[in-house]
Scaffold this motif. Sequence first.
Motif, mmCIF file in Angstrom:
data_model
loop_
_atom_site.group_PDB
_atom_site.id
_atom_site.type_symbol
_atom_site.label_atom_id
_atom_site.label_comp_id
_atom_site.label_asym_id
_atom_site.label_seq_id
_atom_site.Cartn_x
_atom_site.Cartn_y
_atom_site.Cartn_z
ATOM 1 N N GLN A 81 0.834 -1.213 0.000
ATOM 2 C CA GLN A 81 0.000 0.000 0.000
ATOM 3 C C GLN A 81 0.860 1.251 0.000
ATOM 4 O OE1 GLN A 81 -3.041 0.582 -0.476
ATOM 5 N NE2 GLN A 81 -3.415 2.629 0.321
ATOM 6 N N VAL A 119 0.718 4.301 -2.773
ATOM 7 C CA VAL A 119 0.397 5.674 -2.350
ATOM 8 C C VAL A 119 1.582 6.608 -2.592
ATOM 9 C CG1 VAL A 119 -0.264 7.122 -0.392
ATOM 10 C CG2 VAL A 119 -1.272 4.862 -0.645
ATOM 11 N N LEU A 157 -9.648 0.558 -11.296
ATOM 12 C CA LEU A 157 -9.689 0.101 -9.909
ATOM 13 C C LEU A 157 -10.762 -0.957 -9.663
ATOM 14 C CD1 LEU A 157 -8.961 3.322 -7.840
ATOM 15 C CD2 LEU A 157 -7.837 1.112 -7.564
ATOM 16 N N ALA A 160 -3.779 -2.216 -5.305
ATOM 17 C CA ALA A 160 -4.332 -1.464 -4.173
ATOM 18 C C ALA A 160 -5.578 -2.108 -3.571
ATOM 19 C CB ALA A 160 -4.606 -0.023 -4.594
ATOM 20 N N PRO A 161 -6.623 -2.426 -4.365
ATOM 21 C CA PRO A 161 -7.807 -3.051 -3.756
ATOM 22 C C PRO A 161 -7.527 -4.453 -3.239
ATOM 23 C CG PRO A 161 -8.047 -2.969 -6.145
ATOM 24 C CD PRO A 161 -6.834 -2.154 -5.795
ATOM 25 N N ALA A 164 -2.428 5.061 4.351
ATOM 26 C CA ALA A 164 -3.217 5.683 3.284
ATOM 27 C C ALA A 164 -3.227 7.197 3.404
ATOM 28 C CB ALA A 164 -4.651 5.144 3.323
ATOM 29 N N ASN A 177 -10.503 2.833 -2.741
ATOM 30 C CA ASN A 177 -9.462 3.460 -3.555
ATOM 31 C C ASN A 177 -10.051 4.362 -4.628
ATOM 32 O OD1 ASN A 177 -6.730 2.021 -2.762
ATOM 33 N ND2 ASN A 177 -8.285 0.441 -2.811
ATOM 34 N N GLN A 192 -11.110 7.641 -3.061
ATOM 35 C CA GLN A 192 -9.966 8.505 -2.759
ATOM 36 C C GLN A 192 -9.381 9.101 -4.036
ATOM 37 O OE1 GLN A 192 -6.720 6.589 -0.636
ATOM 38 N NE2 GLN A 192 -6.251 8.484 0.428
ATOM 39 N N GLN A 193 -9.309 8.290 -5.116
ATOM 40 C CA GLN A 193 -8.753 8.757 -6.375
ATOM 41 C C GLN A 193 -9.637 9.830 -7.010
ATOM 42 O OE1 GLN A 193 -5.868 8.039 -7.825
ATOM 43 N NE2 GLN A 193 -6.283 9.340 -9.581
#
Length: 510
Positions: A32, A36, A75, A129-130, A157, A413, A416-417
């Motif tokens: 992670q 990030v 994602l 990421a996921p 994160a 994710n 957040q993106q």
Amino acid sequence: MPQTSPLSVSDAALPTAPSRRWWTLSVVALAQLMVVLDSTVVNIALPSAQADLGFSNGERQWIVTAYSLAFGSLLLLGGRLSDLIGRKKTFIIGLIGFAVASAIGGAAGSFGILVGARALQGAFGALLAPTALAVLTTTFTIPKERARAFGVFGAIAGAGGAIGLLLGGYLTEYFDWRWNLYTNVFIAIVAVVGAAVFVSNAKRAGPRPKLDIPGTALVSGALFGLVYGFSNAETDGWDSPLTWGMLTAAGLLLIAFVLWQRRARHPLLPLSIVLDRNRGAAYISVLIAGAGMFGIFLFVTYYLQTSQHYTPIQTGLSFLPMIGMLVLAAQLSTNLFVPRFGPKVMVPFGMSLAAIGMVYLTHLGLDSTYAADILPPLMILGFGMGSIMPASIQTATLGVNGHFAGVASAMVNTSQQVGGSIGTALLNTLAATAATDYVASHLPASAAVAAEAAVHSYATAYWWGAGFFAFGAVLAALLFRRLGNGISLANPHATTPVWDADERESATIR
């Protein structure tokens, strides 16, 4: 006993957590951190890369945009693939692919190769990421241990962007810009070895579902249009036909995706995942926090380097106290406050603190000092983000059947993106407009006026950022249900979530 869907809360009673799970957490945290980091570490290296490869200012944005477009648009596909082909296999594939893409980028001899490598990084990051979050979700099933694990994950994160600034400044200043990419290779090697040893692969019961290809195409196109539209707004402005064309297309594709998911036999994203009130609130909170965090890093970095004339490494070091407060708050909230108060209290509390920190930043001027004027708001913001992220991330994946843990994690994710894309584009536009208006009202223009205009534009962005967080505080207080973290006050060691009656009904499809 009434029949329930695969998203029933009864699935929360998972098998005993595997041995060596804390080593699994270390591997997941490392992966992670790598993903990030890469969203910010390259930003510091851009001037050096531009001088080395000779690309123009107009082309420069694609080094960042290529990564965010591939990452943001793929994602949900990456999360679903981890559900279909297995967490461990997907995790290792993502790590190896990310490392290879990083090596290609580090060795790039032309602008085109570097952009292609960044896009490939984004694609494998969307797979990694996921899957990392899904591994965490299915590994830690005891609420008390789950809280600790998600505290670590949430801290990474939230703090990864600031760590990226520090690492990017150090590598660029003392080594070479290419090491910002090569570093991922070494991190990935350690993570692959760790994953092979410590990450377990849950066995699937029943027939393997098929990939929802129409749904994948629709949502990937929608997310691509959304991220591209906001990225284009940042560079070409909100009056650009391409900006609104992309955003309109994204909206239409998103509507088509939702309609298709209602009838698909093997949906990519079962709508009950996002329509659950607590999970929906968690995704919205992550989106708002993402928008605010990107604003913090972007404008505080500009302020420190252009107004205060900090070097890249000094800029990175300036964020260290913020990271420390974020990690402290993440551990306190997940181990003490979230089990006691739940996200209904902790997320609005964190949003309110972040809003206060943003308002504090509006007072920065050309003669401000770090200790008195910059350090306090950064520490407040760090504690606020450390209160928001772990509670939101933990709630976003709670009660989801293990077969859908990947796609539920991908939504975190994605939120957040998308939040980062919206925040960067919107705040940058507002700041640029404020700077132009300031210069126009303080003619004749001079270097002193330009410097004041820049500070004024940052303050405008901070005010809007404070507004984002204040809105998020109200929304989170209204949407989250009591004890949505699923941990009983009476028995914090219980292995099954405790739900209010309304929560149980919303998490079960009859």
